[in-house]
Motif scaffolding. Structure first.
Motif, PDB file in Angstrom:
ATOM      1  N   GLY A 116      -8.355 -50.131  -1.108  1.00  0.00           N
ATOM      2  CA  GLY A 116      -6.927 -50.385  -1.205  1.00  0.00           C
ATOM      3  C   GLY A 116      -6.254 -50.162   0.132  1.00  0.00           C
ATOM      4  O   GLY A 116      -6.793 -49.475   1.001  1.00  0.00           O
ATOM      5  N   HIS A 117      -5.080 -50.745   0.309  1.00  0.00           N
ATOM      6  CA  HIS A 117      -4.363 -50.632   1.575  1.00  0.00           C
ATOM      7  C   HIS A 117      -2.885 -50.423   1.311  1.00  0.00           C
ATOM      8  O   HIS A 117      -2.102 -51.365   1.315  1.00  0.00           O
ATOM      9  N   ASP A 118      -2.506 -49.185   1.068  1.00  0.00           N
ATOM     10  CA  ASP A 118      -1.105 -48.866   0.861  1.00  0.00           C
ATOM     11  C   ASP A 118      -0.935 -47.362   0.978  1.00  0.00           C
ATOM     12  O   ASP A 118      -1.871 -46.638   1.315  1.00  0.00           O
ATOM     13  N   LEU A 119       0.272 -46.912   0.711  1.00  0.00           N
ATOM     14  CA  LEU A 119       0.556 -45.490   0.829  1.00  0.00           C
ATOM     15  C   LEU A 119      -0.279 -44.674  -0.149  1.00  0.00           C
ATOM     16  O   LEU A 119      -0.742 -43.576   0.175  1.00  0.00           O
ATOM     17  N   ASN A 120      -0.508 -45.199  -1.363  1.00  0.00           N
ATOM     18  CA  ASN A 120      -1.324 -44.484  -2.339  1.00  0.00           C
ATOM     19  C   ASN A 120      -2.753 -44.287  -1.836  1.00  0.00           C
ATOM     20  O   ASN A 120      -3.378 -43.247  -2.080  1.00  0.00           O
ATOM     21  N   ALA A 121      -3.295 -45.295  -1.134  1.00  0.00           N
ATOM     22  CA  ALA A 121      -4.648 -45.179  -0.596  1.00  0.00           C
ATOM     23  C   ALA A 121      -4.715 -44.083   0.461  1.00  0.00           C
ATOM     24  O   ALA A 121      -5.694 -43.332   0.536  1.00  0.00           O
ATOM     25  N   ALA A 122      -3.668 -43.970   1.281  1.00  0.00           N
ATOM     26  CA  ALA A 122      -3.647 -42.918   2.294  1.00  0.00           C
ATOM     27  C   ALA A 122      -3.605 -41.536   1.647  1.00  0.00           C
ATOM     28  O   ALA A 122      -4.288 -40.603   2.085  1.00  0.00           O
ATOM     29  N   VAL A 123      -2.809 -41.395   0.580  1.00  0.00           N
ATOM     30  CA  VAL A 123      -2.744 -40.111  -0.133  1.00  0.00           C
ATOM     31  C   VAL A 123      -4.083 -39.793  -0.779  1.00  0.00           C
ATOM     32  O   VAL A 123      -4.591 -38.666  -0.688  1.00  0.00           O
ATOM     33  N   ALA A 124      -4.695 -40.797  -1.435  1.00  0.00           N
ATOM     34  CA  ALA A 124      -5.997 -40.588  -2.079  1.00  0.00           C
ATOM     35  C   ALA A 124      -7.058 -40.233  -1.054  1.00  0.00           C
ATOM     36  O   ALA A 124      -7.965 -39.432  -1.325  1.00  0.00           O
ATOM     37  N   MET A 125      -6.968 -40.821   0.134  1.00  0.00           N
ATOM     38  CA  MET A 125      -7.915 -40.496   1.187  1.00  0.00           C
ATOM     39  C   MET A 125      -7.882 -39.017   1.533  1.00  0.00           C
ATOM     40  O   MET A 125      -8.912 -38.358   1.657  1.00  0.00           O
ATOM     41  N   GLY A 126      -6.674 -38.459   1.684  1.00  0.00           N
ATOM     42  CA  GLY A 126      -6.559 -37.036   1.998  1.00  0.00           C
ATOM     43  C   GLY A 126      -7.125 -36.161   0.905  1.00  0.00           C
ATOM     44  O   GLY A 126      -7.808 -35.171   1.173  1.00  0.00           O
TER      45      GLY A 126
END
Length: 282
Positions: A97-107
């Motif tokens: 995925g490529h969005d803000l949710n993906a960045a949060v899930a990555m952390g």
């Protein structure tokens, strides 16, 4: 009114007003998109390691670069830490995925892997544990990841690697050769419940470099993935240059020429010293 002027009627004014409203909405959507893109990029960079560990016997270098095109960033990451038993753990992953949710899930995923890495005997057990716990995060995201343990004890240079749906690592030999490391095909984290994961072992010879990376470095529109992987492995030969940091920057500048990639990327390279070296913490 001069002869060249034309009177603007009510119908024309309504059309111009409607065009102005459409343009305004599009400009606002673009601004909102740019704000979210910037926020996701800033968040993602803040969640990546601020520094890589200093480890006797190896040299480490890593990079993250956001998408070149207007697609939103989010999800690509790398990490490295020294385990209590002296082994070096390195990871590169990509939340789908490529969005803000993906960045949060990555952390969240990165910290989950870090927390359970201290007790996992090998990368396969680590992936199984995290895959079992991932639904508890409630994000519904899936992620690919490559996890490697590097054991420098007594100069062995043994590497144990698990790939959860991730592109195969590249090994660059001290003699200037590069090859894709064959790893078992395992599903991404979060794709299947209670799925087994497998590891493969290899020896990282003195002077050799292990390269973990995300698919943004290899996938190209219209090119078969096997050809893309072979091309990337060939370009990784440049990582045999004396400065791993400079060589990694050069590799990314070469691979990510303008217009060639629309995805964000992460890459981590581990080079074993030609002089051996004691294990971390010794």
């Amino acid at each position: 009114m001069t002869p060249g002027d034309a009177e603007v009627g009510d119908g024309d004014r309504r059309l111009l007003d409607e065009l102005a409203r459409i343009a305004g909405r599009r400009i606002e959507r673009l601004r909102e998109y740019q704000r979210e893109h910037h926020l996701a990029d800033t968040l993602q960079r803040s969640l990546l390691p601020q520094a890589l560990p200093a480890v006797r016997g190896v040299e480490l270098a890593a990079r993250y670069r956001p998408a070149q095109e207007a697609a939103a960033v989010g999800g690509d990451w790398y990490d490295a830490l020294v385990l209590p038993d002296g082994r070096l753990l390195v990871m590169v992953g990509d939340v789908i995925g490529h969005d803000l949710n993906a960045a949060v899930a990555m952390g969240q995923l990165r910290h989950l892997l870090r927390a359970h890495a201290l007790d996992a005997p090998d990368p396969a057990h680590l992936c199984e544990t995290v895959n079992r716990l991932l639904p508890a995060l409630g994000t519904g995201e899936m992620a690919t990841v490559a996890v490697a343990h590097l054991d420098l004890d007594r100069g062995r240079g043994r590497v144990t690697i698990t790939s959860a749906g991730h592109p195969p690592p590249v090994v660059v030999g001290a003699g200037g050769t590069a090859s894709l490391l064959a790893v078992p095909a395992c599903p991404p984290l979060g794709a299947l419940d209670a799925t087994p994961y497998e590891s493969v072992q290899a020896i990282l010879e003195p002077g050799a470099t292990l390269v973990l990376y995300t698919d943004g470095l290899v996938e190209r529109r219209g090119e078969p993935i096997d050809a893309s992987l072979r091309r990337f492995a060939t370009r990784c030969v440049a990582l045999g240059d004396p400065s791993l940091d400079a060589a990694l920057d050069g590799l990314l500048d070469d691979v990510l020429a303008p217009g060639t990639a629309a995805d964000d990327v992460a890459v981590l390279a581990v080079r074993r010293s030609t002089t051996g070296g004691a294990p971390p913490g010794a």
